[in-house]
Motif scaffolding. Structure first.
Motif, PDB file in Angstrom:
ATOM      1  N   ASN A   1       2.389  -2.436  -8.741  1.00 13.37           N
ATOM      2  CA  ASN A   1       1.551  -3.341  -7.949  1.00 13.37           C
ATOM      3  C   ASN A   1       1.338  -2.869  -6.513  1.00 13.37           C
ATOM      4  O   ASN A   1       0.975  -3.667  -5.649  1.00 13.37           O
TER       5      ASN A   1
ATOM      6  N   ILE B   1       0.838  -1.202   0.000  1.00 10.97           N
ATOM      7  CA  ILE B   1       0.000   0.000   0.000  1.00 10.97           C
ATOM      8  C   ILE B   1       0.872   1.250   0.000  1.00 10.97           C
ATOM      9  O   ILE B   1       1.819   1.364   0.782  1.00 10.97           O
TER      10      ILE B   1
ATOM     11  N   TYR C   1      -2.821  10.844  -4.665  1.00  8.54           N
ATOM     12  CA  TYR C   1      -2.834  10.386  -6.053  1.00  8.54           C
ATOM     13  C   TYR C   1      -1.900  11.212  -6.935  1.00  8.54           C
ATOM     14  O   TYR C   1      -1.254  10.680  -7.841  1.00  8.54           O
TER      15      TYR C   1
ATOM     16  N   GLU D   1      -1.065  -0.566  -4.175  1.00  2.09           N
ATOM     17  CA  GLU D   1      -2.359   0.110  -4.161  1.00  2.09           C
ATOM     18  C   GLU D   1      -2.206   1.463  -3.474  1.00  2.09           C
ATOM     19  O   GLU D   1      -1.507   1.578  -2.469  1.00  2.09           O
TER      20      GLU D   1
ATOM     21  N   TYR E   1       1.525   9.882  -6.381  1.00  2.00           N
ATOM     22  CA  TYR E   1       1.598   8.484  -6.812  1.00  2.00           C
ATOM     23  C   TYR E   1       1.683   8.367  -8.327  1.00  2.00           C
ATOM     24  O   TYR E   1       2.466   7.582  -8.858  1.00  2.00           O
TER      25      TYR E   1
END
Length: 408
Positions: free
Chosen positions: A289, A274, A279, A291, A282
């Motif tokens: 992979n 995680i 966002y 989240e 990110y």
């Protein structure tokens, strides 16, 4: 000894040699400071501070700071690397003030900084190291070449002949940062470069990663260590002294899995990976992979339990979180399943520590939850195949909730 450098929460820094030249053209061996190195997909960003003018007293001999972007050519040859950006002001996206002009303005010849920026520096941008590496003084620049190109016919290199300190040291800092650029492992097969022993390739254990292993996988599954390494020490927030790590220390400094060894534990089917950053961070750079669950966007804000305009699950403090909704704990378990091992990442590890405080306070089994630090620490060459770098993308998220019952 400091906490800066490769693998730290800050970007890598360096001290590099630069051959300074003064007004009478006397040369001296100085150093410049690379304040950060940020590796993007096909170029690297640098911020470099150096002294240019030494002809005035120390009170006015300001250091200059230049922002650079140098490409990583497909050929792997430093001579093919292009000076993509050079600025003493904003970065290439005009987001941040990334540079500082430390010389006189105007310089003794009467030339202004704006003229140097618009006429002189622009000549270097777009050229390769192969084009520029033999330049030492402005007199080495071909006057015809300097006036070539759209909008440059009225520019003359002779106009800068009295600006030897500023203009010559721009050449010197360009050469210095290009040479430092050549120490990146991207250029390890360039036959023209002699790599110092201390900068040699760091081998990656074949049992961990092989060329046949796709990004996001490992060759073998190792037994997971306990999340906290109790042999480590750390500085507590209220003390300057190092103290022994404990089970309830959720800082990266106490973690058993960090940038030093995460490579051994990627791609597992028994771990949920995680990323707690927003966002917009990110999307520009992230591990494959992983989240994304934005800590500051969805999970926590100190005022969320008193401000009805906020949509976060918890307010209060991370150690004493106050549920904002009757369903906050249920939503938290959907995002962070209690029955799974969790590897949590952010930018430097700080958000992870706060997230772990919340999970501990709400009853999670902390023996399954790891603080693996932040993206800023994963600058080693072994991690590049596992990282997606898409700085060209941007996103403007809007966080909302529906169907949840706010606690009165």
């Amino acid at each position: 000894q400091t906490d800066l450098g490769e693998g730290s929460k800050a970007n890598p820094v360096a001290v590099i040699p630069i051959q300074h030249v003064d007004g009478p053209l006397d040369e001296s061996d100085f150093v410049a400071f690379v304040n950060f190195k940020y590796v993007a997909r096909d170029f690297i960003k640098y911020q470099v501070s150096y002294i240019s003018c030494t002809c005035r007293q120390a009170a006015t001999n300001y250091w200059s700071t230049a922002f650079f972007e140098l490409t990583l050519p497909e050929s792997g040859l430093l001579d093919d690397a292009v000076l993509k950006t050079m600025s003493f002001e904003s970065d290439s996206e005009d987001h941040y003030l990334s540079g500082f002009w430390g010389d006189s303005d105007p310089i003794p010849s009467g030339m202004t900084y704006e003229q140097i920026r618009d006429e002189y520096i622009t000549w270097f941008v777009g050229q390769t190291y192969g084009d520029l590496k033999d330049l030492n003084f402005i007199t080495d620049i071909d006057p015809v070449a300097f006036s070539e190109g759209e909008g440059r016919t009225d520019y003359s290199i002779d106009a800068y002949s009295g600006a030897t300190v500023s203009t010559n040291n721009i050449i010197r800092v360009i050469n210095a940062i290009f040479k430092h650029h050549g120490t990146d492992y991207h250029f390890e097969n360039d036959p023209s470069l002699v790599v110092a022993e201390t900068e040699a390739e760091v081998p990656v254990e074949e049992s961990v990663v092989s060329e046949e292993a796709p990004a996001g996988t490992t060759v073998e599954k190792l037994e997971l260590p306990p999340p906290r390494d109790l042999t480590k020490t750390y500085k507590a927030a209220d003390s300057e002294e190092e103290v022994q790590a404990t089970e309830d220390c959720y800082l990266t400094a106490c973690s058993s899995i960090t940038a030093d060894n995460l490579i051994d534990y990627l791609g597992r089917d028994d771990v949920l990976y995680i990323d707690l950053r927003n966002y917009e961070d990110y999307i520009m750079k992230h591990f494959r992979n992983f989240e994304v669950i934005p800590y500051f966007g969805q999970i926590f804000n100190a005022e969320a339990h008193t401000d009805v305009s906020m949509v976060h699950l918890y307010g209060g403090t991370p150690k004493e979180p106050v549920p904002v909704y009757e369903e906050s704990d249920k939503m938290l378990e959907l995002l962070f399943p209690k029955d799974q091992t969790l590897f949590l990442l952010c930018q430097s590890g700080g958000r992870v520590a706060m997230m772990m405080d919340i999970l501990a306070a709400r009853g999670w089994d902390m023996s399954k939850i790891y603080n693996i630090g932040g993206m800023a620490q994963y600058t080693g060459r072994e991690y590049r195949p596992y990282i997606v770098d898409t700085m060209e993308f941007g996103i403007v998220p809007e966080y909302t909730v529906t169907g949840l019952t706010r606690v009165e």
